[in-house]
Design a protein around this motif. Structure first.
Motif, short mmCIF file in Angstrom:
data_model
loop_
_atom_site.label_atom_id
_atom_site.label_comp_id
_atom_site.label_asym_id
_atom_site.label_seq_id
_atom_site.Cartn_x
_atom_site.Cartn_y
_atom_site.Cartn_z
N ARG A 105 0.86 -1.18 0.00
CA ARG A 105 0.00 0.00 0.00
C ARG A 105 0.89 1.22 0.00
O ARG A 105 2.02 1.20 0.50
CB ARG A 105 -0.97 -0.01 1.18
N ALA A 106 0.38 2.31 -0.56
CA ALA A 106 1.21 3.50 -0.75
C ALA A 106 1.59 4.18 0.55
O ALA A 106 2.60 4.89 0.61
CB ALA A 106 0.47 4.49 -1.66
N ASP A 107 0.79 3.98 1.61
CA ASP A 107 0.98 4.75 2.84
C ASP A 107 1.65 3.97 3.96
O ASP A 107 1.73 4.46 5.08
CB ASP A 107 -0.37 5.30 3.32
N ARG A 108 2.11 2.76 3.69
CA ARG A 108 2.74 1.95 4.73
C ARG A 108 3.89 1.17 4.10
O ARG A 108 3.91 0.93 2.89
CB ARG A 108 1.75 0.95 5.33
N PRO A 109 4.85 0.71 4.92
CA PRO A 109 5.89 -0.18 4.40
C PRO A 109 5.28 -1.50 3.94
O PRO A 109 4.21 -1.91 4.39
CB PRO A 109 6.82 -0.38 5.60
N LEU A 110 5.99 -2.18 3.05
CA LEU A 110 5.56 -3.49 2.59
C LEU A 110 5.51 -4.47 3.77
O LEU A 110 6.46 -4.57 4.54
CB LEU A 110 6.53 -4.01 1.53
N TRP A 111 4.39 -5.17 3.89
CA TRP A 111 4.26 -6.21 4.91
C TRP A 111 4.44 -7.56 4.25
O TRP A 111 3.90 -7.82 3.18
CB TRP A 111 2.89 -6.15 5.58
N THR A 112 5.21 -8.44 4.89
CA THR A 112 5.41 -9.79 4.37
C THR A 112 5.30 -10.79 5.51
O THR A 112 5.53 -10.45 6.69
CB THR A 112 6.78 -9.97 3.69
N CYS A 113 4.95 -12.02 5.15
CA CYS A 113 4.89 -13.10 6.13
C CYS A 113 5.19 -14.40 5.42
O CYS A 113 4.64 -14.67 4.34
CB CYS A 113 3.51 -13.16 6.78
N THR A 114 6.06 -15.21 5.98
CA THR A 114 6.35 -16.54 5.42
C THR A 114 6.19 -17.58 6.52
O THR A 114 6.56 -17.35 7.68
CB THR A 114 7.77 -16.61 4.84
N VAL A 115 5.63 -18.73 6.13
CA VAL A 115 5.44 -19.84 7.07
C VAL A 115 5.75 -21.14 6.36
O VAL A 115 5.22 -21.39 5.27
CB VAL A 115 3.99 -19.89 7.60
N GLY A 116 6.59 -21.97 6.95
CA GLY A 116 6.87 -23.29 6.39
C GLY A 116 8.29 -23.43 5.89
O GLY A 116 9.20 -22.69 6.29
N ASP A 117 8.48 -24.40 4.98
CA ASP A 117 9.80 -24.73 4.46
C ASP A 117 9.74 -24.82 2.94
O ASP A 117 8.71 -25.21 2.36
CB ASP A 117 10.30 -26.06 5.03
N THR A 118 10.85 -24.53 2.29
CA THR A 118 10.88 -24.49 0.84
C THR A 118 10.92 -25.86 0.18
O THR A 118 10.63 -25.99 -1.01
CB THR A 118 12.10 -23.70 0.34
#
Length: 458
Positions: free
Chosen positions: A30-43
């Motif tokens: 979103r233009a008004d906030r930093p990028l949010w990310t989330c990862t769960v699990g294994d590759t």
């Protein structure tokens, strides 16, 4: 981001656990906030899962091919109503139009000729075109929505032919590089996750074989990260914020792509298709625009949000997973978008006084009657506007722009009666006494449709 990130994190973790997904990567732009990310699990590889992990995005690739096609249109290389055979030498189906192929209303069969999902050996470009003579037209053109990977593959061949390169070369040069989507690639990089089929009756996860979709690549080939895809979703929803110079595509062209061409179900109007884009209404004049993707071992949901109270600019979400059967994940980007707006809406900008309406238009402002209904004409943000007196607050107004070299004539550029003219009629003192909008007479008082003597009226 102001919203407690554990709320969004928990949504992702819940889906990963309940749907038994080896790896999930989610992002919210979103233009008004930093990028949010989330990862769960294994590759499923020796590399740990992180926001830089690539996943197969499947049919989200179609949105890129659609943008490339619209670039060709904007550059005068084709018309959307051109038969595709005007630009490609085809043994059959050359009469199908570019517009119908983009909107999946051409009636062309879903896949290329042959059992490609058994062999996992899609055709090369020459074979794809040659086999068109064996492909079926399963429905008449324009009859209804019928999804076709084959149709989108033809558009990829068309783009490459018109630009003098391969689809992949044109994509990198004209979309990926200008938007900074550096983690989006045609082939998997060293950070790519393994895709799995999770056993229905045990906890075993079976690796799926990697596949190259060859000439069908424009329909489903790409790999990417959740961060790149959230930015792409934001571009599809709000290109003026992500690409203000219009280097990739004019904002008006994305408006055209987002306009519904067909619904995907004749009785449940819960989803539609524009020009290469899936449209998912959310209620309250909110729509999510983007695409889902599925390839062996992978699912992806990539959507941007438009409209509604509290929606910030350039808002997009992506959820990428390494399971080909975790359908629950496809609803997650919609839920993340809604939750972010509910719990962290865009800041409310304060109203500030602006310049007055031009002197010649001040007499237009206020209430007018047309077709027996009352309308209110106003001046806001440098333009003349109109809305029905009884319109709900969220309904967009009609917006007018002056027609060059035609005093007192305006073109409706958005909202009700878009494209139609508004003409002002003045008396001998220069006061506006009558207007015609889309040829309907507008007066200061409610009037019937009786014949009007214009000579007497003037």
């Amino acid at each position: 981001m102001s919203v407690p990130t554990d709320r969004l994190d928990r949504m992702v973790r819940r889906v990963q656990a309940d749907a038994r997904i080896p790896a999930v990567s989610a992002a919210l732009h979103r233009a008004d906030r930093p990028l949010w990310t989330c990862t769960v699990g294994d590759t499923g590889t020796d590399r740990p899962l992180d926001p830089g992990t690539q996943f197969r995005i499947g049919s989200v690739t179609k949105t890129f091919t659609a943008v490339l096609t619209m670039q060709c249109r904007d550059d005068g290389l084709l018309d959307l109503d051109d038969p595709v055979g005007r630009h490609l030498e085809l043994p059959a189906h050359g009469e199908l139009t570019v517009r119908r192929l983009l909107s999946h209303t051409a009636g062309l069969q879903r896949e290329p000729y042959g059992d490609v999902w058994d062999t996992l050996s899609p055709p090369d470009a020459d074979q794809l075109l040659a086999d068109l003579a064996r492909a079926e037209r399963v429905l008449p053109p324009a009859r209804r929505f019928h999804y076709s990977n084959l149709g989108m593959a033809l558009l990829g061949q068309l783009v490459g032919r018109l630009r003098g390169g391969t689809w992949a070369e044109v994509l990198d040069d004209r979309v990926l590089a200008p938007l900074g989507l550096t983690a989006t690639t045609v082939t998997p990089g060293p950070t790519a996750a393994t895709g799995f089929l999770v056993d229905a009756y045990s906890d075993e996860a079976h690796p799926e074989p990697p596949t190259d979709f060859a000439a069908v690549g424009p329909a489903a080939q790409l790999w990417s990260t959740a961060g790149d895809m959230a930015r792409w979703a934001a571009f599809l929803a709000d290109p003026a914020a992500v690409d203000p110079a219009g280097a990739v595509l004019a904002a008006a062209t994305l408006d055209e792509m987002r306009w519904p061409v067909t619904v995907t179900d004749e009785t449940l109007w819960t989803g539609g298709f524009g020009l290469g884009l899936i449209l998912v209404p959310q209620g309250e004049r909110v729509v999510h625009v983007g695409h889902d993707g599925a390839m062996p071992g992978f699912l992806a949901g990539v959507y941007g949000r438009r409209g509604g109270e509290g929606t910030p600019g350039a808002m997009g979400a992506a959820v990428l997973v390494s399971s080909g059967t975790a359908a629950e994940a496809l609803d997650l980007p919609h839920r993340l978008l809604a939750a972010a707006v509910e719990h962290d809406p865009a800041d409310i900008e304060p109203w500030r006084p602006g310049p007055p309406a031009p002197a010649g238009l001040r007499g237009v402002l206020g209430r007018w009657w047309g077709e027996g209904y009352e309308y209110v004409f106003t001046w806001h943000d440098g333009s003349l506007r109109a809305r029905g007196a009884g319109d709900p607050p969220g309904r967009p107004p009609a917006v007018f722009a002056p027609v060059p070299d035609q005093p007192d004539v305006f073109r409706t550029v958005s909202g009700r009666e878009v494209g139609e003219l508004l003409r002002l009629t003045r008396d001998e003192h220069g006061a506006v006494v009558r207007m015609h909008w889309a040829t309907y007479r507008f007066t200061r008082n409610q009037e019937t449709f009786e014949r009007y003597d214009f000579r007497a009226g003037e």
